[in-house]
Design an enzyme around this catalytic site. Sequence first.
Site, PDB file in Angstrom:
ATOM      1  N   LYS A   1      38.082 -23.563 -40.405  1.00 20.30           N
ATOM      2  CA  LYS A   1      38.111 -23.786 -38.953  1.00 20.30           C
ATOM      3  C   LYS A   1      37.748 -25.266 -38.745  1.00 20.30           C
ATOM      4  CE  LYS A   1      38.422 -22.136 -34.712  1.00 20.30           C
ATOM      5  NZ  LYS A   1      39.624 -21.541 -34.127  1.00 20.30           N
TER       6      LYS A   1
ATOM      7  N   ASP B   1      33.794 -13.224 -46.252  1.00 16.86           N
ATOM      8  CA  ASP B   1      33.214 -11.889 -46.091  1.00 16.86           C
ATOM      9  C   ASP B   1      34.059 -11.086 -45.102  1.00 16.86           C
ATOM     10  OD1 ASP B   1      31.495  -9.812 -46.390  1.00 16.86           O
ATOM     11  OD2 ASP B   1      29.876 -10.656 -45.189  1.00 16.86           O
TER      12      ASP B   1
ATOM     13  N   ASP C   1      41.306 -18.050 -37.602  1.00 13.93           N
ATOM     14  CA  ASP C   1      41.677 -17.055 -36.583  1.00 13.93           C
ATOM     15  C   ASP C   1      43.161 -16.701 -36.692  1.00 13.93           C
ATOM     16  OD1 ASP C   1      41.809 -19.727 -35.905  1.00 13.93           O
ATOM     17  OD2 ASP C   1      41.484 -19.445 -33.772  1.00 13.93           O
TER      18      ASP C   1
ATOM     19  N   TYR D   1      25.325 -18.011 -44.767  1.00 15.46           N
ATOM     20  CA  TYR D   1      24.597 -17.072 -45.637  1.00 15.46           C
ATOM     21  C   TYR D   1      23.522 -17.778 -46.463  1.00 15.46           C
ATOM     22  CZ  TYR D   1      27.959 -13.383 -44.654  1.00 15.46           C
ATOM     23  OH  TYR D   1      28.729 -12.430 -44.037  1.00 15.46           O
TER      24      TYR D   1
END
Length: 360
Positions: A191, A249, A225, A124
């Site tokens: 991640k 988000d 995930d 972002y």
Amino acid sequence: MAHKITFIPGDGIGTDVSTAAQRCIDATGVKIEWEEAIAGLSAQEKCGELLPQATLDSIKKNKVALKGPMGTPIGGGFRSVNVAIRHALDLYACVRPAKSYIGVKSYFKDIDLLIFRENSEDLYAGIEFEEGKPETKALIAQIEAGSKKKIRPDSGISIKPISITASARIVKFAFEQAINLKRKKLTVVHKANIMKFTDGLFLRTAREVAKNYEGKIIFEEAIVDNMAMQLVQKPHNYDCLVLPNLYGDILSDLCAGLVGGLGVAPGANIGDDLAVFEAVHGSAPKYAGLNKVNPTAMILSGVLMLRYIKEESAAQKLENAVKDVIAEGKFVTYDLKPTPTDPSAVGTREMADAIIKRLK
Ligand code: NAD
């Protein structure tokens, strides 16, 4: 003395929900001097600018703002005004509670999650290179030379910067808030197994910061995930989450879904001495001006705002009034009725009226 607060109505359904929230906040009896400012599509129409400097100056001066959602065209056009406000004011912590309320249709009961999303960097950051542009080709050539990896020549590129500075401050913020609120556990989500130099850095920094809070709260790690799956299967196993911007988000919308959807999901964007309170949802253009959508998310953002300005009893009173109106299920919008076409659904304004009545 009255609190001076900047009020930005927003676009689409923004005006409906932000006005409803403003009326409810005033009805708590807390003295607020609202300073109206504009941003978004409405500002562009009025003064040719999406984010007028006067609006940023108003927030900087008053330190607190209540803001309705604003629209952003997808792919092309301007960059999100919402993201621009967060960046311009360095509102680095996005706080999004996801809490169950009796009367809201949802798959789970008794959920009380608190999400801390880093708000200033990651994908972002707004650093993007358009496919086919000379600077994009030059960048691809430079990356290929430096990494010895191939990038397809017809690629667009978005940059994902993650710094120690920004990671440390959001994790520290999350620990401080979680401990203050007597929460039990903070889970850092990442991640790092794939993106070692960005998410890996976020995780390593979180581990470093966590050393200062040992014994005060449980600290856990989760891969994003897996976290998404765990949240939809066993949300009660989690308490507070801290995440980089993009995962924050996405998972905060997922958590909003766990407690009944965007209509009931509030949010806050907080910096060192400034804060902007807004619902998680957007401007839902198809419902603009129809006095139809649920004002709860925006009113609960007002509850967070009242807590921030240290008006705890008014905040609790307003949250209880919202809870009672939803639990009663009579004066609620279409999305809180058993079916969306239920003829007894009331409009945004009328639901706010019912909440205000409970405050008297
Ligand atoms: P959205 O959140 O505006 O709406 C998606 C759907 O959720 C709606 O069609 C509606 O069915 C439901 N919904 C949303 N708010 C609701 C409410 N208060 N009550 C009942 N139902 C509600 O998402 P979108 O359609 O993807 O985005 C529309 C615009 O809003 C886009 O331009 C997007 O960029 C912008 N946006 C702004 C913000 C913000 O201002 N902070 C946040 C998200 C999206």
